[in-house]
Design an enzyme around this catalytic site. Sequence first.
Site, short mmCIF file in Angstrom:
data_model
loop_
_atom_site.label_atom_id
_atom_site.label_comp_id
_atom_site.label_asym_id
_atom_site.label_seq_id
_atom_site.Cartn_x
_atom_site.Cartn_y
_atom_site.Cartn_z
N SER A 198 29.02 27.06 41.45
CA SER A 198 27.58 27.24 41.59
C SER A 198 26.79 25.99 41.24
O SER A 198 25.64 25.85 41.66
CB SER A 198 27.11 28.43 40.75
OG SER A 198 27.39 28.22 39.39
N HIS A 250 24.23 25.00 36.54
CA HIS A 250 23.21 25.23 37.57
C HIS A 250 22.16 24.12 37.52
O HIS A 250 21.79 23.55 38.55
CB HIS A 250 22.53 26.58 37.35
CG HIS A 250 23.46 27.75 37.45
ND1 HIS A 250 23.06 29.04 37.16
CD2 HIS A 250 24.76 27.84 37.80
CE1 HIS A 250 24.06 29.86 37.33
NE2 HIS A 250 25.12 29.16 37.72
#
Length: 392
Positions: A198, A250
């Site tokens: 991610s 992230h």
Amino acid sequence: MGRKASSASEIEVRVQSRVGDNSIHPLEMGSGPPQRQPSDAEAGILSGETMPFRRWRPWLVPAFIAANVLLFAITMFVNNCPRNSISCVASFLGRFSFQPLKENPLLGPSSNTLEKMGALDVSKVVHGHQGWRLVTCAWLHAGVVHVLANMLSLLFIGIRLEQEFGFVRIGPLYIISGLGGSLLSALFIQSSISVGASGALFGLLGGMLAELITNWSIYANKVAALLTLVFIIVINLAVGVLPHVDNFAHIGGFISGFLLGFVLLIRPQFGWISQQNHSPNYHTGPTKRKHRLYQYILWIAAAIFLIVGFTVGMIMLFRGVNGNDHCSWCHYLSCVPTSRWSCNSSATYCSASQEGSQLNLTCEGGSDRSHSYSLPNATSDRIKELCSQLCS
């Protein structure tokens, strides 16, 4: 610095929440030549005349998806739950069956297996000189739920971006963003291993935002497009404050992708495009630049920030710096404690003693639970697996 290397029973999962087809693109025109040359102001609102940008056939993003799925299958094969655990989920799958849900609720392998496959373990990166883990961790996933969520997001975001810009630009954007996510994660999360793609996915979102800004004048409905993309990014980052979600990956991936977007995803501007589409005998006035001054400024500034950021980050990491020692509030960016959950992520480990064929384990991570196992010749890997189950 780093974690206790005896066990990495907690996994920081890089979770990319599900997103829809949120790609935002400039308008395209038909194959015929324009009837007149629109002004730059008109370029932002016309719906029928913009650059017929080349549409690339996507193959790299599907290859990335296939590689992630294949690596997850290999990880489950190596994990071999029936051999290394007392009980398994979906035992009919044989050595592809999952660890007990108490140990891994995402339907996946043990933390020890992920560590062997290349998960991000800061102590091994810093003290074991295994810097390659900064890259390999972005290709591993903690479970079926994890890999499906990330690959669906990559499918929706990555395919359209590769169609727009081609594999030469999207490939480096994805890989470098993943590295940026791993780097920031390693600086701030040093008590558990970390896996997931991610960080790279947030890099694609960051690249989309930078592309919208740097190519601002060729977009129709630009304000709506900007607000929509920012809303999607904020929602995805907000999910990262939940426990066991690696929001530093992230954030690091997003910042890296945002800076790379100004470098890799720059487009020619409309005035120059229109002149290229006119017939040779058509008088268009003075030749306009392919790119505007603000695009060059953003390109140079982003390249400088990117190089400096990665250089400083790498130096800090390999010197064993813990980012939390220099930022007392930064841990709230990855987890906000509430009455419903705790953000404690201290590593758990066990004390072990062997008496004949009897192995005695005691969890030293706070629970002080003990258990005896009938194992005459327990290996260190086997002890780690049992410790992870006992302390989870």
